[in-house]
Design a protein around this motif. Structure first.
Motif, PDB file in Angstrom:
ATOM      1  N   ALA A  44       0.829  -1.206   0.000  1.00 46.98           N
ATOM      2  CA  ALA A  44       0.000   0.000   0.000  1.00 46.98           C
ATOM      3  C   ALA A  44       0.866   1.259   0.000  1.00 46.98           C
ATOM      4  N   THR A  45       1.962   1.233   0.741  1.00 43.27           N
ATOM      5  CA  THR A  45       2.873   2.383   0.759  1.00 43.27           C
ATOM      6  C   THR A  45       3.494   2.589  -0.614  1.00 43.27           C
ATOM      7  N   ALA A  46       3.900   1.499  -1.271  1.00 43.30           N
ATOM      8  CA  ALA A  46       4.501   1.596  -2.604  1.00 43.30           C
ATOM      9  C   ALA A  46       3.509   2.123  -3.631  1.00 43.30           C
ATOM     10  N   ALA A  47       2.238   1.749  -3.472  1.00 46.01           N
ATOM     11  CA  ALA A  47       1.208   2.221  -4.404  1.00 46.01           C
ATOM     12  C   ALA A  47       0.997   3.710  -4.277  1.00 46.01           C
ATOM     13  N   GLY A  48       1.121   4.221  -3.053  1.00 46.06           N
ATOM     14  CA  GLY A  48       0.960   5.653  -2.840  1.00 46.06           C
ATOM     15  C   GLY A  48      -0.409   6.133  -3.286  1.00 46.06           C
ATOM     16  N   ASN A  49      -0.423   7.298  -3.928  1.00 46.19           N
ATOM     17  CA  ASN A  49      -1.677   7.879  -4.405  1.00 46.19           C
ATOM     18  C   ASN A  49      -1.720   7.927  -5.930  1.00 46.19           C
ATOM     19  N   ALA A  72      -7.393  -1.968  -0.187  1.00 49.25           N
ATOM     20  CA  ALA A  72      -6.523  -0.965   0.429  1.00 49.25           C
ATOM     21  C   ALA A  72      -6.067   0.102  -0.555  1.00 49.25           C
ATOM     22  N   ILE A  73      -5.792  -0.277  -1.821  1.00 48.20           N
ATOM     23  CA  ILE A  73      -5.178   0.680  -2.747  1.00 48.20           C
ATOM     24  C   ILE A  73      -6.097   1.112  -3.890  1.00 48.20           C
ATOM     25  N   HIS A  74      -7.214   0.438  -4.068  1.00 47.61           N
ATOM     26  CA  HIS A  74      -8.233   0.812  -5.056  1.00 47.61           C
ATOM     27  C   HIS A  74      -7.656   1.007  -6.467  1.00 47.61           C
ATOM     28  N   PRO A  75      -7.022  -0.015  -7.032  1.00 45.81           N
ATOM     29  CA  PRO A  75      -6.493   0.126  -8.393  1.00 45.81           C
ATOM     30  C   PRO A  75      -7.622   0.215  -9.421  1.00 45.81           C
ATOM     31  N   ASP A  76      -7.335   0.864 -10.544  1.00 46.72           N
ATOM     32  CA  ASP A  76      -8.321   0.944 -11.617  1.00 46.72           C
ATOM     33  C   ASP A  76      -8.388  -0.346 -12.428  1.00 46.72           C
ATOM     34  N   ARG A  77      -7.265  -1.056 -12.488  1.00 44.31           N
ATOM     35  CA  ARG A  77      -7.205  -2.278 -13.285  1.00 44.31           C
ATOM     36  C   ARG A  77      -6.442  -3.337 -12.510  1.00 44.31           C
ATOM     37  N   ASP A 116      -2.031  -4.493 -21.331  1.00 43.61           N
ATOM     38  CA  ASP A 116      -1.157  -3.331 -21.131  1.00 43.61           C
ATOM     39  C   ASP A 116      -0.189  -3.624 -19.993  1.00 43.61           C
ATOM     40  N   ARG A 117       0.723  -2.671 -19.757  1.00 50.25           N
ATOM     41  CA  ARG A 117       1.706  -2.846 -18.693  1.00 50.25           C
ATOM     42  C   ARG A 117       1.173  -2.311 -17.359  1.00 50.25           C
ATOM     43  N   PHE A 118       1.956  -2.546 -16.292  1.00 51.58           N
ATOM     44  CA  PHE A 118       1.444  -2.343 -14.940  1.00 51.58           C
ATOM     45  C   PHE A 118       2.325  -1.386 -14.131  1.00 51.58           C
ATOM     46  N   ASP A 119       1.645  -0.608 -13.259  1.00 51.02           N
ATOM     47  CA  ASP A 119       2.353   0.273 -12.323  1.00 51.02           C
ATOM     48  C   ASP A 119       2.940  -0.509 -11.161  1.00 51.02           C
ATOM     49  N   LEU A 120       2.261  -1.565 -10.762  1.00 52.01           N
ATOM     50  CA  LEU A 120       2.649  -2.337  -9.582  1.00 52.01           C
ATOM     51  C   LEU A 120       2.475  -3.817  -9.872  1.00 52.01           C
ATOM     52  N   VAL A 121       3.542  -4.588  -9.642  1.00 52.64           N
ATOM     53  CA  VAL A 121       3.490  -6.048  -9.776  1.00 52.64           C
ATOM     54  C   VAL A 121       3.847  -6.649  -8.423  1.00 52.64           C
ATOM     55  N   THR A 122       3.046  -7.589  -7.965  1.00 47.86           N
ATOM     56  CA  THR A 122       3.327  -8.276  -6.711  1.00 47.86           C
ATOM     57  C   THR A 122       3.514  -9.772  -6.974  1.00 47.86           C
TER      58      THR A 122
END
Length: 249
Positions: A44-49, A72-77, A116-122
């Protein structure tokens, strides 16, 4: 099977192991709740805003953790993959808003399945430890190719120097072996499935091995930390699992 007889033991692939384990995986999650929640806070910290955040979860398992992260982070995709069809089916039920694919990391067709590509990968719970060694660097390179230029990759792996879990003597032996033959080692995970005990190899990583594989895959560690595998508290390199935040070089 006759009463009192020993169950037969069968060595299986990671895929078959987790197909069977899908029904009992919740118990494992409960045992390590503190650790999982601590890692999820780091995510969640890494996702930020970030606006319009796109999230990919690799080796999602039942999807229960992914759903907590989504909340927690409410991603769009959101997209998720797991090599076990049974796990992927559970994840789709637990995360109805996600695109869940029953496909392994490093599969050649994976990029085409994701639009498409991703902002965050876990990639959580030592999923990388189930990837055959020869496929590990190609798999990490594929993760890098799926990240946006400013994307973040967060993963955790079992630390073979974790004395709190494996005991001080085992860690001393592992460190001595690694001076001669660096590259970590394996242990065998086992799960009782009816009249059968299923076993599959799982890799244990050393901190230096993690740093090396990041370099070889074109990723850079922004942070390498250690957390107690039960409580989630921050520890030193001999007291917990390895939790990594990485970015593209």
């Amino acid at each position: 099977m006759s009463q009192g007889s020993e169950p037969r033991t069968t060595s299986v692939t990671s895929k078959r192991f987790y197909d069977a384990y899908s029904s009992g995986y919740a118990t494992y999650l409960e045992r390590h709740t503190g650790y999982f929640r601590a890692v999820e806070k780091e995510i969640a910290t890494a996702a930020g805003n970030r606006r319009g955040l796109a999230l990919l979860d690799v080796g999602t398992g039942t999807g229960e953790r992914l759903q907590r992260i989504i909340s927690a982070i409410h991603p769009d995709r959101v997209a998720a993959i797991d090599e076990s069809p049974d796990m992927a089916a559970l994840a789709q039920r637990n995360c109805p808003s996600a695109q869940v694919l029953a496909i392994p990391l490093s599969a050649p067709e994976l990029p085409g399945e994701l639009s498409d590509r991703f902002d965050l990968v876990t990639c959580l719970s030592n999923v990388l430890g189930h990837i055959p060694k020869a496929q590990l660097i190609p798999a990490l390179k594929q993760v890098r190719s799926l990240m946006k230029p400013d994307g973040v990759f967060i993963f955790d792996v079992n630390n073979r120097y974790n004395a709190a879990t494996y005991g001080p003597l085992s860690v001393i032996r592992n460190m001595a072996r690694d001076r001669v033959l660096p590259g970590g080692g394996d242990f065998t995970a086992a799960y009782r499935n009816g009249d059968e005990v299923l076993q599959t190899p799982v890799h244990l990583f050393s901190p230096s091995e993690v740093a090396r594989m990041l370099r070889e895959s074109g990723l850079k560690a922004a942070k390498i930390g250690f957390r107690d595998y039960v409580t989630g508290q921050e520890r030193g390199r001999f007291g917990g699992s390895i939790v990594v935040k990485a970015v593209s070089v």
